[in-house]
Design a protein around this motif. Sequence first.
Motif, mmCIF file in Angstrom:
data_model
loop_
_atom_site.group_PDB
_atom_site.id
_atom_site.type_symbol
_atom_site.label_atom_id
_atom_site.label_comp_id
_atom_site.label_asym_id
_atom_site.label_seq_id
_atom_site.Cartn_x
_atom_site.Cartn_y
_atom_site.Cartn_z
ATOM 1 N N ALA A 1 0.240 20.704 47.311
ATOM 2 C CA ALA A 1 1.503 21.275 47.770
ATOM 3 C C ALA A 1 1.917 22.402 46.835
ATOM 4 O O ALA A 1 1.814 22.274 45.612
ATOM 5 N N VAL A 2 2.385 23.504 47.416
ATOM 6 C CA VAL A 2 2.830 24.656 46.636
ATOM 7 C C VAL A 2 4.181 25.119 47.158
ATOM 8 O O VAL A 2 4.351 25.290 48.369
ATOM 9 N N ALA A 3 5.147 25.311 46.255
ATOM 10 C CA ALA A 3 6.449 25.872 46.599
ATOM 11 C C ALA A 3 6.486 27.333 46.178
ATOM 12 O O ALA A 3 6.120 27.659 45.041
ATOM 13 N N ALA A 4 6.916 28.208 47.086
ATOM 14 C CA ALA A 4 6.988 29.641 46.799
ATOM 15 C C ALA A 4 8.412 30.119 47.048
ATOM 16 O O ALA A 4 8.941 29.982 48.156
ATOM 17 N N SER A 5 9.036 30.677 46.011
ATOM 18 C CA SER A 5 10.460 31.000 46.082
ATOM 19 C C SER A 5 10.759 32.187 46.990
ATOM 20 O O SER A 5 11.578 32.087 47.914
ATOM 21 N N ILE B 1 1.365 22.882 52.420
ATOM 22 C CA ILE B 1 0.408 21.821 52.129
ATOM 23 C C ILE B 1 -0.971 22.410 52.370
ATOM 24 O O ILE B 1 -1.391 22.613 53.513
ATOM 25 N N TYR B 2 -1.659 22.738 51.293
ATOM 26 C CA TYR B 2 -2.996 23.308 51.394
ATOM 27 C C TYR B 2 -4.025 22.189 51.571
ATOM 28 O O TYR B 2 -3.945 21.147 50.922
ATOM 29 N N SER C 1 -6.685 26.857 54.012
ATOM 30 C CA SER C 1 -5.777 26.770 55.154
ATOM 31 C C SER C 1 -4.658 25.793 54.825
ATOM 32 O O SER C 1 -4.778 24.960 53.923
ATOM 33 N N TYR C 2 -3.566 25.857 55.583
ATOM 34 C CA TYR C 2 -2.379 25.094 55.210
ATOM 35 C C TYR C 2 -1.460 24.887 56.414
ATOM 36 O O TYR C 2 -1.603 25.540 57.457
ATOM 37 N N PRO D 1 -2.969 17.493 58.327
ATOM 38 C CA PRO D 1 -1.726 16.851 57.906
ATOM 39 C C PRO D 1 -0.548 17.238 58.793
ATOM 40 O O PRO D 1 -0.544 18.296 59.431
ATOM 41 N N VAL D 2 0.451 16.372 58.799
ATOM 42 C CA VAL D 2 1.675 16.595 59.568
ATOM 43 C C VAL D 2 2.860 16.380 58.636
ATOM 44 O O VAL D 2 2.894 15.412 57.872
#
Length: 314
Positions: free
Chosen positions: A142-146, A153-154, A162-163, A203-204
């Motif tokens: 998981a990556v958060a981008a401001s 979710i990669y 892909s994500y 993923p969901v």
Amino acid sequence: MIRWLSCLGLLAVLLTPSPPEAAGAAEAGRLVAITDQDYDNASAARIRLMDPAVANWNTAAAQKWTWSPTNSNGFSGLTSAWGLPSDVKLRMKSGAYVALVTDSRGLAGLISYPAGQRLWATNVGSANNPHSIELLPDGNVAVAASTGGFVRIYKASQGSASYIAYPLPDAHGVQWDPARQLLWVLGGSKLAGLKLSGTPANPVITEGPVITLPTAGGHDLTPVLENHDLLWVSTGSTVYQVSKSAEAVVASFDQAGIKSISSMPNAQQVRTSPKAGCRTTWCTDTVNFAVPAATRTLTGAEIYKARVWSSRYE
């Protein structure tokens, strides 16, 4: 680089492998990792693993490990996405230590620890400004981008870039909650728990509990180690403790401008906040400790975050 060490001293630090005791100290949460940026020289930026028990951080004895992406450790084609490291975490994957890193210039990566070899990586994009990263139990990341305003979710478990994405304006934090099987995410004044279902390949995301913080500018999100119910959350003006079970703020501290906050198993807090005279408006050369109070300074550093080095999620 540690700015004033002699060339020979610095070379010894960089070439010496992490000592066997470092892994044990890391698991016990006795070491602190810092994201040492270098705004004017991207290749000099480093993740540094420091020992708070060493009072003088300007000595080789204080630094236990250091890392940056290079061609030789598997990051060919991605080194240009490095220079402003924004997050680092230690985790376990398949019985081995791994580290996760993000950089505001775009890099998100999963590496072996302490070898530092690439296991998975992608360029999220400098325009998106990735700020935080987390390893999920199924091997995805998981990556958060401001600036991008999302949590992705990669599908790293598939070796893929892909994500799927969850929109979250000013996204700054991601933290897995093993007890509740939720991914807590922070952006603005919103703290949300995301339920992840489906399969690692597909993923969901379903939004679960949502907590509205009393103030805006959500910045850092970490566990209160040794108290599995609490999270540290910092905003532009305040630091909060949030109860996951109560889904509510249970304590607040009038501390403005905290860029990172985490706590050791003994409850000692580790914080960073901008310091006048540092190269950018968000960096410092000093890590502050509280309960008990202490400071550690790395002369010439441009530290953004400091993280208690433990693989535990809570």
